[in-house]
Design a protein around this motif. Structure first.
Motif, PDB file in Angstrom:
ATOM      1  N   GLY A   1      13.396  28.235  -1.264  1.00 28.69           N
ATOM      2  CA  GLY A   1      12.493  28.480  -0.148  1.00 28.69           C
ATOM      3  C   GLY A   1      12.662  27.452   0.957  1.00 28.69           C
ATOM      4  N   LEU A   2      11.597  27.235   1.708  1.00 28.40           N
ATOM      5  CA  LEU A   2      11.665  26.365   2.879  1.00 28.40           C
ATOM      6  C   LEU A   2      11.817  24.893   2.504  1.00 28.40           C
ATOM      7  CD1 LEU A   2       8.682  24.879   3.129  1.00 28.40           C
ATOM      8  CD2 LEU A   2       8.003  27.097   3.995  1.00 28.40           C
ATOM      9  N   THR A   3      12.338  24.107   3.446  1.00 28.66           N
ATOM     10  CA  THR A   3      12.524  22.671   3.281  1.00 28.66           C
ATOM     11  C   THR A   3      11.866  21.943   4.445  1.00 28.66           C
ATOM     12  OG1 THR A   3      14.587  22.818   2.032  1.00 28.66           O
ATOM     13  CG2 THR A   3      14.237  20.803   3.274  1.00 28.66           C
ATOM     14  N   TYR A   4      11.172  20.849   4.135  1.00 32.81           N
ATOM     15  CA  TYR A   4      10.590  19.985   5.148  1.00 32.81           C
ATOM     16  C   TYR A   4      11.347  18.661   5.188  1.00 32.81           C
ATOM     17  CZ  TYR A   4       6.382  22.977   5.138  1.00 32.81           C
ATOM     18  OH  TYR A   4       5.510  24.027   5.240  1.00 32.81           O
ATOM     19  N   SER A   5      11.716  18.210   6.378  1.00 33.23           N
ATOM     20  CA  SER A   5      12.218  16.846   6.548  1.00 33.23           C
ATOM     21  C   SER A   5      11.017  15.922   6.653  1.00 33.23           C
ATOM     22  CB  SER A   5      13.067  16.748   7.820  1.00 33.23           C
ATOM     23  OG  SER A   5      12.247  16.947   8.969  1.00 33.23           O
ATOM     24  N   TYR A   6      11.266  14.611   6.642  1.00 30.44           N
ATOM     25  CA  TYR A   6      10.162  13.668   6.835  1.00 30.44           C
ATOM     26  C   TYR A   6       9.522  13.877   8.205  1.00 30.44           C
ATOM     27  CZ  TYR A   6      11.193  11.139   2.541  1.00 30.44           C
ATOM     28  OH  TYR A   6      11.357  10.798   1.210  1.00 30.44           O
ATOM     29  N   ALA A   7      10.336  14.243   9.212  1.00 30.18           N
ATOM     30  CA  ALA A   7       9.799  14.526  10.547  1.00 30.18           C
ATOM     31  C   ALA A   7       8.882  15.742  10.515  1.00 30.18           C
ATOM     32  CB  ALA A   7      10.946  14.764  11.528  1.00 30.18           C
ATOM     33  N   ASP A   8       9.276  16.778   9.757  1.00 26.48           N
ATOM     34  CA  ASP A   8       8.436  17.976   9.625  1.00 26.48           C
ATOM     35  C   ASP A   8       7.098  17.639   8.969  1.00 26.48           C
ATOM     36  OD1 ASP A   8      10.451  19.625  10.681  1.00 26.48           O
ATOM     37  OD2 ASP A   8      11.333  19.943   8.694  1.00 26.48           O
ATOM     38  N   ILE A   9       7.151  16.804   7.943  1.00 28.18           N
ATOM     39  CA  ILE A   9       5.914  16.413   7.250  1.00 28.18           C
ATOM     40  C   ILE A   9       5.006  15.666   8.211  1.00 28.18           C
ATOM     41  CG2 ILE A   9       4.949  14.991   5.401  1.00 28.18           C
ATOM     42  CD1 ILE A   9       7.510  15.531   3.807  1.00 28.18           C
ATOM     43  N   ALA A  10       5.581  14.751   8.993  1.00 29.07           N
ATOM     44  CA  ALA A  10       4.783  13.980   9.952  1.00 29.07           C
ATOM     45  C   ALA A  10       4.110  14.906  10.961  1.00 29.07           C
ATOM     46  CB  ALA A  10       5.670  12.966  10.664  1.00 29.07           C
ATOM     47  N   GLU A  11       4.840  15.918  11.430  1.00 26.05           N
ATOM     48  CA  GLU A  11       4.254  16.867  12.389  1.00 26.05           C
ATOM     49  C   GLU A  11       3.126  17.658  11.735  1.00 26.05           C
ATOM     50  OE1 GLU A  11       5.670  20.892  14.732  1.00 26.05           O
ATOM     51  OE2 GLU A  11       6.961  19.103  14.858  1.00 26.05           O
ATOM     52  N   ASN A  12       3.337  18.124  10.504  1.00 19.03           N
ATOM     53  CA  ASN A  12       2.275  18.860   9.805  1.00 19.03           C
ATOM     54  C   ASN A  12       1.047  17.998   9.575  1.00 19.03           C
ATOM     55  OD1 ASN A  12       3.497  21.402   9.552  1.00 19.03           O
ATOM     56  ND2 ASN A  12       4.673  20.766   7.763  1.00 19.03           N
TER      57      ASN A  12
ATOM     58  N   TRP B   1      13.756   9.853   8.923  1.00 20.15           N
ATOM     59  CA  TRP B   1      13.094  10.842   9.781  1.00 20.15           C
ATOM     60  C   TRP B   1      13.691  12.240   9.675  1.00 20.15           C
ATOM     61  CZ3 TRP B   1       8.566  10.821  12.101  1.00 20.15           C
ATOM     62  CH2 TRP B   1       8.305  11.663  13.186  1.00 20.15           C
ATOM     63  N   HIS B   2      15.013  12.365   9.746  1.00 24.81           N
ATOM     64  CA  HIS B   2      15.647  13.679   9.779  1.00 24.81           C
ATOM     65  C   HIS B   2      16.168  14.142   8.417  1.00 24.81           C
ATOM     66  CE1 HIS B   2      15.262  14.063  14.066  1.00 24.81           C
ATOM     67  NE2 HIS B   2      15.893  12.919  14.273  1.00 24.81           N
ATOM     68  N   LEU B   3      15.960  13.354   7.384  1.00 27.28           N
ATOM     69  CA  LEU B   3      16.455  13.733   6.057  1.00 27.28           C
ATOM     70  C   LEU B   3      15.489  14.690   5.359  1.00 27.28           C
ATOM     71  CD1 LEU B   3      17.930  10.424   4.581  1.00 27.28           C
ATOM     72  CD2 LEU B   3      19.100  12.281   5.785  1.00 27.28           C
ATOM     73  N   PRO B   4      15.991  15.556   4.476  1.00 26.23           N
ATOM     74  CA  PRO B   4      15.100  16.461   3.730  1.00 26.23           C
ATOM     75  C   PRO B   4      14.226  15.688   2.760  1.00 26.23           C
ATOM     76  CG  PRO B   4      17.337  16.595   2.875  1.00 26.23           C
ATOM     77  CD  PRO B   4      17.412  15.751   4.118  1.00 26.23           C
TER      78      PRO B   4
ATOM     79  N   HIS C   1       0.844  -1.190   0.000  1.00 28.23           N
ATOM     80  CA  HIS C   1       0.000   0.000   0.000  1.00 28.23           C
ATOM     81  C   HIS C   1       0.886   1.249   0.000  1.00 28.23           C
ATOM     82  CE1 HIS C   1      -3.088   2.890   1.162  1.00 28.23           C
ATOM     83  NE2 HIS C   1      -4.008   1.946   1.039  1.00 28.23           N
ATOM     84  N   PHE C   2       0.475   2.281  -0.735  1.00 34.03           N
ATOM     85  CA  PHE C   2       1.318   3.474  -0.832  1.00 34.03           C
ATOM     86  C   PHE C   2       1.474   4.167   0.525  1.00 34.03           C
ATOM     87  CE2 PHE C   2      -2.800   5.564  -1.410  1.00 34.03           C
ATOM     88  CZ  PHE C   2      -2.618   6.844  -0.908  1.00 34.03           C
ATOM     89  N   LEU C   3       0.490   4.042   1.418  1.00 33.37           N
ATOM     90  CA  LEU C   3       0.633   4.637   2.750  1.00 33.37           C
ATOM     91  C   LEU C   3       1.601   3.839   3.624  1.00 33.37           C
ATOM     92  CD1 LEU C   3      -3.015   5.791   3.573  1.00 33.37           C
ATOM     93  CD2 LEU C   3      -1.083   7.172   2.779  1.00 33.37           C
ATOM     94  N   THR C   4       1.704   2.549   3.367  1.00 34.27           N
ATOM     95  CA  THR C   4       2.711   1.751   4.063  1.00 34.27           C
ATOM     96  C   THR C   4       4.103   2.154   3.592  1.00 34.27           C
ATOM     97  OG1 THR C   4       1.143  -0.089   4.280  1.00 34.27           O
ATOM     98  CG2 THR C   4       3.480  -0.605   4.581  1.00 34.27           C
ATOM     99  N   TYR C   5       4.254   2.368   2.295  1.00 33.31           N
ATOM    100  CA  TYR C   5       5.508   2.927   1.766  1.00 33.31           C
ATOM    101  C   TYR C   5       5.856   4.215   2.518  1.00 33.31           C
ATOM    102  CZ  TYR C   5       6.591   0.304  -2.580  1.00 33.31           C
ATOM    103  OH  TYR C   5       6.985  -0.640  -3.500  1.00 33.31           O
ATOM    104  N   PHE C   6       4.843   5.087   2.673  1.00 29.47           N
ATOM    105  CA  PHE C   6       5.085   6.386   3.290  1.00 29.47           C
ATOM    106  C   PHE C   6       5.487   6.248   4.757  1.00 29.47           C
ATOM    107  CE2 PHE C   6       3.231  10.360   5.254  1.00 29.47           C
ATOM    108  CZ  PHE C   6       4.323  11.153   4.930  1.00 29.47           C
ATOM    109  N   GLU C   7       4.818   5.369   5.493  1.00 27.85           N
ATOM    110  CA  GLU C   7       5.194   5.167   6.896  1.00 27.85           C
ATOM    111  C   GLU C   7       6.622   4.637   7.008  1.00 27.85           C
ATOM    112  OE1 GLU C   7       4.041   1.929  10.190  1.00 27.85           O
ATOM    113  OE2 GLU C   7       2.414   3.385   9.840  1.00 27.85           O
TER     114      GLU C   7
END
Length: 545
Positions: free
Chosen positions: A26-37, A16-19, A3-9
Motif C-alpha cells: 500500500g501507500l508509503t509515507y516519508s518523514y516529510a509526509d509524516i511531518a505534513e500530516n 526528510w525525504h527517506l521512506p 526525550h523520544f520527541l527530540t529523537y523524532f525531530e
C-alpha cells in the motif's frame, strides 16, 4: 536521557525525504509526509479546542495512518489512548469514556460495529483513521472538513513545509504521554498512565543496545495498542531512521513467509507460542526421523545438520534478521534447547505495560537458558526476600520506565507500589549472581497447600508442555486438588474420547513421576476447543480457575 520527541525531530530533519512508514502493498509515507500530516492534524486539534494534556483515543489495525496519528497526538503534547481493534464495541465506547477522550480516531468498520459516540461524555469528534475524515460531531461548532484543514495548512505554510519549520523536540519528561488499557473486559478498567520519561527510557535503552538506521527494515505484526509491539516494532526502529512495514493481513504462516521475503526485516519480534508452533510443527518432526536422529548423535555431523537447519530458517525469515526478541511468556524448554543448538539469534526478555514495557533484556550471545535476561540499565530490580539468589520472592522495580499509576484509580495505584516507592510486578522469581532474572510464576497464581508448601503452576505447566501430544496446559486448584487442563497438538485434535482418556492418564503418570508428591496432579482434563488467549498469546487464566 534524550526525550523520544527530540529523537523524532532529529530523525525527521535528518532523513526528510527517506521512506519511514509503509502499508505492505500500500501507500508509503516519508518523514516529510509524516511531518505534513502531523501539522494538519494539529490544525484539526486546535480548531476543535484540544489542549495539551487532553486525551485522544485511537482504535485501528496496524497501519501507517495509525503511526501518523500517534505521532501527531504526542507532538501536540496531548495524551494518546490506544485501544485494541478487537475489543468489543461496548468496550471501546466504555474505555473511551473512562479515559475522558475528546477525540476518537477509529477504523470506520469498527465504528459501524456498534460503537456509540453519543454515549461518550465530552467527546467532540470522531475521525476515520484511514483518511482522517471527520465522521461525527457532538456540536456544530466542531464541524470541519479536510478541505478546511488543507486550506489552513497552505495559509500557515505558503512556501511549503521544510525541515527548519518543524518543532517536535521536548524536555517534558514527567508529562503524561499514554494511557494504555490492557483489557477490554467489563469491570473496573485499568488505564496504565505512562509518562514521557517511560517512553524515552525504553527508546534510549533500545537505541544504545541495538541502534536502528535507514539501512534497516522492520515488519510490524504485533498489536500497536500493546506496548511490546508499539515500542519494539514501531517507535524504537522508526526513531533511528528504520523503514517500518505494516502487515496488511492476518499473520498466517504463508502470509508471514511472503512478507519476510518482501521486507527482509532486521528483527523478527514474536511471542514464544508462535516460535514453539514453528519449531514443533516444522523442525522437530524432521529431527525425529530415525536416520536424522542417528546422525545428530555423531560429533561434527550433528553440527552440520543444525547449521543446515539454521540457514533454512534464517532464509525463511528474509535473510537479514540479526535478532529474534521474544517476550510475553516463558519459552518451552525443549524448544529453547533446540534453538540454541540451531544457533538462532534469539533472546527472551521480560516486560510489563507498567514499565512501558522493558524490564529485562540481554543480547542473544549472552542469553542464559530459562532466564529472561538482565534488568535494563534504566531500572533497578530487587527480589522481596532475604536471599534473592535462592529464595523465590516478588520481583520489584524502580526507575524512569515505571508508570505514574492507574488512571482515576488511586486505590489500585497505591497497592501497586511498596511503601518506599518500588513497583510490585506481581511476578515471582530469583536473580543469579550475574544478574540474570528467572521468573517462577505469578503471585496471584501461586497455590499454598494445606501443609504449607508453595506451588508455582507455571513451573508444572512448563513440564507438561514438554510432553508429547500437548500444545498448552494450565494447572489450577480445584477443591484443594491440582488439576491439569491441556489442549492438544494440531495432529491430535481429532482423537476419540477413549484415546483422550488414555492420553490424560499418560500425561498424569508422566508428570507425577518427575514432581514431588505434594505437587502431584490429581486429574488431567482436555480442553477440546483450545484455550482462549490474550493479545500477547498467553492463556486467559481467569476463565479457567
Amino acid at each position: 536521557m534524550k526525550h523520544f520527541l527530540t529523537y523524532f525531530e532529529d530523525v525527521t530533519r535528518q532523513y526528510w525525504h527517506l521512506p519511514a512508514l509503509s502499508n505492505l502493498h500500500g501507500l508509503t509515507y516519508s518523514y516529510a509526509d509524516i511531518a505534513e500530516n502531523i501539522c494538519k492534524l494539529h490544525i484539526l486539534f486546535r480548531k476543535t479546542g484540544v489542549k495539551p494534556g487532553d486525551k485522544i483515543a485511537l482504535v485501528g489495525r496496524n497501519t501507517s495512518q495509525w503511526g501518523n496519528i500517534f505521532l501527531a497526538i504526542s507532538t501536540y503534547h496531548a495524551v494518546a489512548v490506544p485501544l485494541l481493534p478487537n475489543f468489543t464495541a461496548d468496550s471501546i465506547t466504555r474505555l473511551t469514556a473512562h479515559s475522558d477522550s475528546v477525540i476518537l480516531f477509529i477504523d470506520k468498520k469498527i465504528l459501524n460495529s456498534g460503537v456509540t459516540p453519543e454515549d461518550i461524555p465530552g467527546l467532540r469528534l470522531v475521525v476515520e483513521t484511514d483518511n482522517y475524515t471527520p465522521l461525527y460531531f457532538s456540536s456544530s461548532e466542531y464541524e470541519l472538513t479536510m478541505e478546511d484543514i488543507d486550506a489552513e495548512f497552505r495559509k500557515t505554510y505558503p512556501n511549503g513545509l521544510t525541515p527548519d519549520l518543524i518543532h517536535f523536540a521536548s524536555d517534558e519528561e514527567e508529562e503524561l504521554a499514554i494511557i494504555s488499557y490492557t483489557s477490554g473486559t467489563t469491570g473496573n478498567p485499568k488505564g496504565i498512565m505512562l509518562p514521557a520519561r517511560s517512553i524515552s527510557a525504553n527508546i534510549d535503552f533500545s537505541q544504545r543496545t541495538l541502534p536502528s538506521s535507514p539501512r534497516n527494515r522492520c515488519l510490524s505484526m504485533l498489536p500497536l495498542a500493546h506496548m511490546f509491539g508499539f515500542i519494539v516494532e514501531f517507535l524504537y526502529p522508526l526513531l533511528g531512521g528504520c523503514h517500518i512495514f505494516f502487515l496488511d493481513k492476518a499473520p498466517t504462516p504463508s502470509v508471514l513467509l511472503r512478507a519476510f521475503n518482501e521486507v527482509r526485516p532486521y528483527l523478527f519480534v514474536t511471542v514464544p507460542l508462535v516460535m514453539e508452533k514453528l519449531i514443533k510443527g516444522k523442525v522437530m518432526p524432521l529431527l525425529d526421523r530415525p536416520a536424522v536422529k542417528y546422525l545428530t548423535k555423531i560429533p561434527l555431523i550433528d553440527k552440520l545438520i543444525y547449521r543446515k537447519i539454521h540457514k533454512k530458517i534464517m532464509k525463511a525469515f528474509g535473510g537479514n534478521v540479526v535478532l529474534i526478541p521474544m517476550g510475553g511468556a516463558a519459552l518451552s524448554r525443549p524448544v529453547e534447547k533446540l534453538l540454541h543448538k540451531i544457533g538462532l539469534p534469539f533472546t527472551v526478555g521480560y516486560g510489563m505495560t507498567e514499565c512501558g514495557p522493558l524490564v529485562a533484556y540481554v543480547d542473544w550471545k549472552d542469553f542464559v537458558q530459562t532466564s529472561c535476561g538482565r534488568v535494563v540499565d534504566t531500572l533497578k530490580v530487587r527480589i522481596d526476600t532475604s536471599d534473592q539468589q535462592h529464595e523465590i520472592g516478588e520481583i520489584q522495580v524502580s526507575g524512569p520506565n515505571v508508570m505514574l499509576g492507574y488512571y482515576k484509580d488511586p486505590e489500585s495505584t497505591k497497592s501497586a507500589f511498596t511503601h518506599d516507592g518500588w513497583l510490585r510486578t506481581g511476578d515471582l522469581g530469583i536473580i543469579d549472581k550475574n544478574g540474570n532474572i528467572f521468573i517462577k510464576g505469578r503471585c496471584k497464581c501461586m497455590i499454598l497447600t494445606s501443609n504449607g508448601q508453595n506451588i508455582y503452576p507455571e513451573e508444572i505447566e512448563s513440564l507438561i508442555n514438554d510432553l508429547p501430544h500437548v500444545a498448552e496446559s494450565l494447572v489450577i486448584n480445584r477443591e484443594k486438588q491440582l488439576i491439569a487442563l491441556i489442549s492438544l497438538s494440531e495432529q491430535d485434535k481429532d482423537i476419540t474420547d477413549s484415546q483422550a482418556d488414555s492420553l490424560c492418564k499418560e500425561v498424569q503418570s508422566n508428570i507425577n513421576a518427575v514432581l514431588p508428591k505434594y505437587s502431584h496432579i490429581a486429574k488431567v482434563e482436555i480442553i477440546r476447543e483450545g484455550f482462549k488467549h490474550t493479545p500477547k498469546h498467553s492463556i486467559k487464566r481467569g476463565l479457567y480457575s
